[in-house]
Design an enzyme around this catalytic site. Sequence first.
Site, PDB file in Angstrom:
ATOM      1  N   ARG A  65       0.924  -1.447  -0.325  1.00 57.85           N
ATOM      2  CA  ARG A  65      -0.209  -0.285   0.119  1.00 57.85           C
ATOM      3  C   ARG A  65       0.965   1.025   0.302  1.00 57.85           C
ATOM      4  O   ARG A  65       1.848   1.360   0.961  1.00 57.85           O
ATOM      5  CB  ARG A  65      -0.799   0.205   0.900  1.00 57.85           C
ATOM      6  CG  ARG A  65      -1.957   1.101   1.543  1.00 57.85           C
ATOM      7  CD  ARG A  65      -2.465   1.849   2.240  1.00 57.85           C
ATOM      8  NE  ARG A  65      -2.973   3.233   2.766  1.00 57.85           N
ATOM      9  CZ  ARG A  65      -2.428   3.290   3.662  1.00 57.85           C
ATOM     10  NH1 ARG A  65      -1.635   3.010   4.753  1.00 57.85           N
ATOM     11  NH2 ARG A  65      -2.966   5.024   4.156  1.00 57.85           N
ATOM     12  N   HIS A 109      -2.429  11.091   1.294  1.00 53.91           N
ATOM     13  CA  HIS A 109      -2.223  10.834   2.721  1.00 53.91           C
ATOM     14  C   HIS A 109      -1.613  12.473   2.746  1.00 53.91           C
ATOM     15  O   HIS A 109       0.356  12.297   3.255  1.00 53.91           O
ATOM     16  CB  HIS A 109      -1.080   9.046   2.404  1.00 53.91           C
ATOM     17  CG  HIS A 109      -0.318   9.463   3.319  1.00 53.91           C
ATOM     18  ND1 HIS A 109      -1.146   7.804   4.120  1.00 53.91           N
ATOM     19  CD2 HIS A 109      -0.030   9.478   5.191  1.00 53.91           C
ATOM     20  CE1 HIS A 109      -0.450   7.399   5.415  1.00 53.91           C
ATOM     21  NE2 HIS A 109      -0.069   8.592   5.818  1.00 53.91           N
ATOM     22  N   GLU A 154      -6.624   8.566   7.288  1.00 54.36           N
ATOM     23  CA  GLU A 154      -6.953   9.087   8.210  1.00 54.36           C
ATOM     24  C   GLU A 154      -7.519  10.606   8.081  1.00 54.36           C
ATOM     25  O   GLU A 154      -7.346  11.074   9.206  1.00 54.36           O
ATOM     26  CB  GLU A 154      -5.888   9.159   9.461  1.00 54.36           C
ATOM     27  CG  GLU A 154      -4.976   7.370   9.246  1.00 54.36           C
ATOM     28  CD  GLU A 154      -3.990   7.323  10.570  1.00 54.36           C
ATOM     29  OE1 GLU A 154      -3.317   8.483  10.850  1.00 54.36           O
ATOM     30  OE2 GLU A 154      -3.399   6.262  11.100  1.00 54.36           O
ATOM     31  N   ASN A 277      -6.528   2.107  10.278  1.00 51.24           N
ATOM     32  CA  ASN A 277      -5.177   1.402  10.832  1.00 51.24           C
ATOM     33  C   ASN A 277      -5.046   1.919  12.110  1.00 51.24           C
ATOM     34  O   ASN A 277      -6.383   2.239  12.900  1.00 51.24           O
ATOM     35  CB  ASN A 277      -4.040   2.646  10.165  1.00 51.24           C
ATOM     36  CG  ASN A 277      -4.150   2.987   9.541  1.00 51.24           C
ATOM     37  OD1 ASN A 277      -4.508   2.449   7.830  1.00 51.24           O
ATOM     38  ND2 ASN A 277      -3.790   4.320   8.202  1.00 51.24           N
ATOM     39  N   TYR A 279      -3.536   1.145  16.181  1.00 51.42           N
ATOM     40  CA  TYR A 279      -2.233   1.269  16.604  1.00 51.42           C
ATOM     41  C   TYR A 279      -2.617   0.857  18.385  1.00 51.42           C
ATOM     42  O   TYR A 279      -0.796   0.538  18.815  1.00 51.42           O
ATOM     43  CB  TYR A 279      -0.887   2.579  16.661  1.00 51.42           C
ATOM     44  CG  TYR A 279      -0.784   3.020  15.727  1.00 51.42           C
ATOM     45  CD1 TYR A 279       1.068   2.680  14.913  1.00 51.42           C
ATOM     46  CD2 TYR A 279      -1.668   3.394  14.592  1.00 51.42           C
ATOM     47  CE1 TYR A 279       1.361   2.691  13.299  1.00 51.42           C
ATOM     48  CE2 TYR A 279      -0.758   3.799  12.479  1.00 51.42           C
ATOM     49  CZ  TYR A 279       0.336   2.970  12.326  1.00 51.42           C
ATOM     50  OH  TYR A 279       1.071   3.700  11.389  1.00 51.42           O
ATOM     51  N   GLU A 338      -2.796   0.147   8.834  1.00 51.73           N
ATOM     52  CA  GLU A 338      -1.200   0.151   9.149  1.00 51.73           C
ATOM     53  C   GLU A 338      -1.379  -0.720  10.795  1.00 51.73           C
ATOM     54  O   GLU A 338      -2.456  -0.728  11.229  1.00 51.73           O
ATOM     55  CB  GLU A 338      -1.192   1.504   8.849  1.00 51.73           C
ATOM     56  CG  GLU A 338      -1.090   2.300   8.058  1.00 51.73           C
ATOM     57  CD  GLU A 338      -0.638   3.880   8.567  1.00 51.73           C
ATOM     58  OE1 GLU A 338      -0.255   4.364   9.624  1.00 51.73           O
ATOM     59  OE2 GLU A 338      -1.038   4.615   7.371  1.00 51.73           O
TER      60      GLU A 338
HETATM   61  O1  IFM Z   1       3.674   7.786  10.414  1.00 55.65           O
HETATM   62  C1  IFM Z   1       1.949   7.959  10.425  1.00 55.65           C
HETATM   63  C2  IFM Z   1       1.214   7.839   8.887  1.00 55.65           C
HETATM   64  O2  IFM Z   1       1.356   8.722   8.098  1.00 55.65           O
HETATM   65  C3  IFM Z   1      -0.252   7.735   9.125  1.00 55.65           C
HETATM   66  N1  IFM Z   1      -0.836   6.190  11.091  1.00 55.65           N
HETATM   67  C4  IFM Z   1       0.361   6.401  11.420  1.00 55.65           C
HETATM   68  C5  IFM Z   1       1.575   6.331  11.177  1.00 55.65           C
HETATM   69  C6  IFM Z   1       2.744   6.404  12.296  1.00 55.65           C
HETATM   70  O3  IFM Z   1       2.538   7.765  13.014  1.00 55.65           O
END
Ligand code: IFM
Length: 434
Positions: A65, A109, A154, A277, A279, A338
């Site tokens: 991606r 992005h 995002e 995404n 985290y 992500e």
């Molecule tokens: O680097 C970023 C990405 O551009 C968007 N999502 C989170 C990542 C880590 O901060």
Amino acid sequence: GASTSSYQIEGAVKEGGRKPSIWDTFSHTPGRIADGTNGDIACDHYNRYPGDVELMAKGGFQAYRFSIAWPRVIPDGTGQVNAAGLDFYDRLVDKLLERGILPMACLYHWDLPQALQDRGGWHNRDIAGWFADYARAAVGRLGDRVKPWAMLNEPSVHAIFGHGFGNHAPGLTGWPSYVMAQHHQNLAQGTGLTAVRALRGDLKLGTVFSLQPIYPASQDPADVAAAQRFDACWNTINLDPLFKGSYPAPFENVFAQLVKPGDMEAIRVPVDFLGMNYYGPSWIKHDPAAFLAQAGYGAVPEGTPRTLLGWPISAQGLVEVLTRLRDQYGNPPVFITENGACYEDPAPANGVVQDPERVEYIRAHLVACGEAIRQGCALNGYFAWSLLDNFEWAEGERRRFGLINVDFATQQRTPKASYLYLSQIMRAHAAARP
Ligand code: IFM
């Protein structure tokens, strides 16, 4: 597979007719980037993409991606399409396909052409039409070979950090600024999807949201209410318009002033997939003084494991978000677009960088993916963030998420243990597939 974004890796900011984006302006403004770096060169991927694709192929990556830079394709944001800018993505896509790697392109992005920022950027509702024109140009050239397309990356994060807190480009602050940027992104996502859908019938279209569980810092009703509002700002401000055609309850009135007749219908269009995404989760404490005074921000319980950026780690949170999509949003087909972690990596030794914490982070989250699938979530694939160490926005080059180490002075690439680990998993999955 793995994921990247244009401004974070390409460099070559003046090559092939590209003009500045808001991130060029922002990163060149003194004091904005923690280590004073910028994306002028980054990973020089614009010139080194054949080697980078080769590294993916050697690792058994099945999909990649990447994002397309609007300022390469239409350098002034509207009007003249720059064929040379599209040529770069043409070459990249051909190389990927030659090596058997499925390309997934994301159209936006965060690197808005500066020329459009000068016309109001995401505050100007005309951007919904500008984005649709740009989407048509990119898909018109690459849609014969690239099938999965994501519209935005995002949008809530871009709205909150770039247009509310102001620590990301374009550095705007305050509640009205944030709200406008959020609604116009939602609108552009809809107009882009519709424009591209009309262009070709053989595409898989979606968009990418950052999603996470949001917990109150305590059971104090003020914290509970703040957490609900933050959940609206981060998660449902994107999910509800797309899947339900409405804004989440805490903000219905706020957005009502901006929403014109037909907007919600334009946003609520069917998608073939949702990119997610992930985290980690957030804990929210009521703080009347903070931006998002309506929300408050942050209070992680003691003892919660965290990455170098302080982000809490919870693989279980990924299952929670996916089951929420299953139960509240009709279980759309999802790709994790992500997932990854920032750690202090040691220097390369014997041709490898040992990053055991990142290996463990990825392992735990892949296990969570399996768990979500067993619970009936429509999870279709996983992309690690990120293929390469890169320009990590306001943190600059000092914060690293890559599976592959990049020495920014020499542009030398060195695989990390996490790359080798993920390779093993991908090969095993490929071999097990009928
Ligand atoms: O680097 C970023 C990405 O551009 C968007 N999502 C989170 C990542 C880590 O901060």
